[in-house]
Design an enzyme around this catalytic site. Sequence first.
Site, PDB file in Angstrom:
ATOM      1  N   ASP A  32      -0.256  -3.257   4.168  1.00 48.97           N
ATOM      2  CA  ASP A  32       0.429  -4.278   4.958  1.00 48.97           C
ATOM      3  C   ASP A  32      -0.571  -5.207   5.649  1.00 48.97           C
ATOM      4  OD1 ASP A  32       2.916  -3.245   4.273  1.00 48.97           O
ATOM      5  OD2 ASP A  32       2.953  -1.880   5.983  1.00 48.97           O
TER       6      ASP A  32
ATOM      7  N   SER B 164      10.936  -4.067   6.391  1.00 49.46           N
ATOM      8  CA  SER B 164      11.419  -3.083   7.363  1.00 49.46           C
ATOM      9  C   SER B 164      10.664  -3.159   8.685  1.00 49.46           C
ATOM     10  CB  SER B 164      11.276  -1.671   6.785  1.00 49.46           C
ATOM     11  OG  SER B 164       9.906  -1.380   6.530  1.00 49.46           O
TER      12      SER B 164
END
Length: 298
Positions: free
Chosen positions: A252, A8
Site C-alpha cells: 500500500d 477498504s
Amino acid sequence: MASVICGSLAFDTIMRFEGRFAEQILPDQLHILNVSFLVPTLRRDFGGCAGNIAYALKQLGGEPLPMAMLGSDGADYLARLAALGIDTRFVRQVESTYTAQAMIMTDSDNNQITAFHPGAMMHAHETAVAAGEDIRLGMISPDGRDAMLQHAAQFHAAGIPFVFDPGQGLPMFDGAELARFIELASWVTVNDYEGKMLSERTGWDSAEISRRCRGLVVTLGAEGCEVWVDGARALVPGVKARDVVDPTGCGDAWRGALLFGLEQGWDLARCAALGNRVGAIKVASRGPQNYSLEGLRG
C-alpha cells in the site's frame, strides 16, 4: 489535484510469531490441520488498503480522497483521518456492521497468515464515483466485489484516469471481468504472483496487457519492479531496506507513491522507483501507518 482511492478502511490486529510457520505445519498432515501459535506481541493498528494508500500519499504531499465504508465502530478511524488532514467526503458509516478487520500473524521469516472480515466494506458499492473539479486520478484497490466492478465503470464514465490494482481481490474475478478492468483502466499494477494469475485468466501476457492500457507494473518485492509500456519491458531496481521489521502495508505504501508520481505527471518508471523507496522505508517500521516520509515530501 486529488486522487480518489477506492478500497477498504480496516482495523489490523497484528501478531508476531517468533518461530517459523514451516516448522509448525506438516505437509503430510494438512488434511487434519490443527495448529496453535504462541504470539507474545499483539497490537491494533489503523489499516485497510484505502487508508494505508491515503497515508502514504498524504505523507508525500499529495491529496488523497479515500472512498470507503466504516462500521459502527469507525469513529476512531474518522478521527484519525481528520488528524492526518485527509479529506473524508467519500467515507461513510454503516451502523449495522463492524468496520473491516484483518488479523495478521507474521513469522520470523516474514511470512504472513491473514484472516480478513470484510464487514462494512461489503457496502462500498453504495457510494458512487463522480467527476469533480479537484479530482484528477483514481485507484481501484482491493474492495468489495460489486464496488470494484462498479467503481471501475464509474471512473471510466466520468473520464477519470485510474489505476487498477486488484491485489488479494483478484481471485474474485474471471477472465472476462479482468479483461474488462484492464480495458477500462489507464494503468494496471500487480505483484509477481498476481501477474501470473492475471495472465492465466485473461490469456494475455504482460506485454499484451501493457498494450491495452497506458502501462503495467509488476512488483517483484526486494528485486524491484517490471515496468511494461507498449509491450516493452524495463526493470526498475529495488531499494534495500535499512531493516526489515514489518512487511504489513508495504504494498500500500508503494501504491501511494505511485499515485503521487502520477499526480505529478511522471512517467511510470519514475513512479515505480519512488514506490520502491517508500516501500523500503515502510518495512523498517511496525504497522502500516507509522512511518515518516518527511525527507521525500514533494
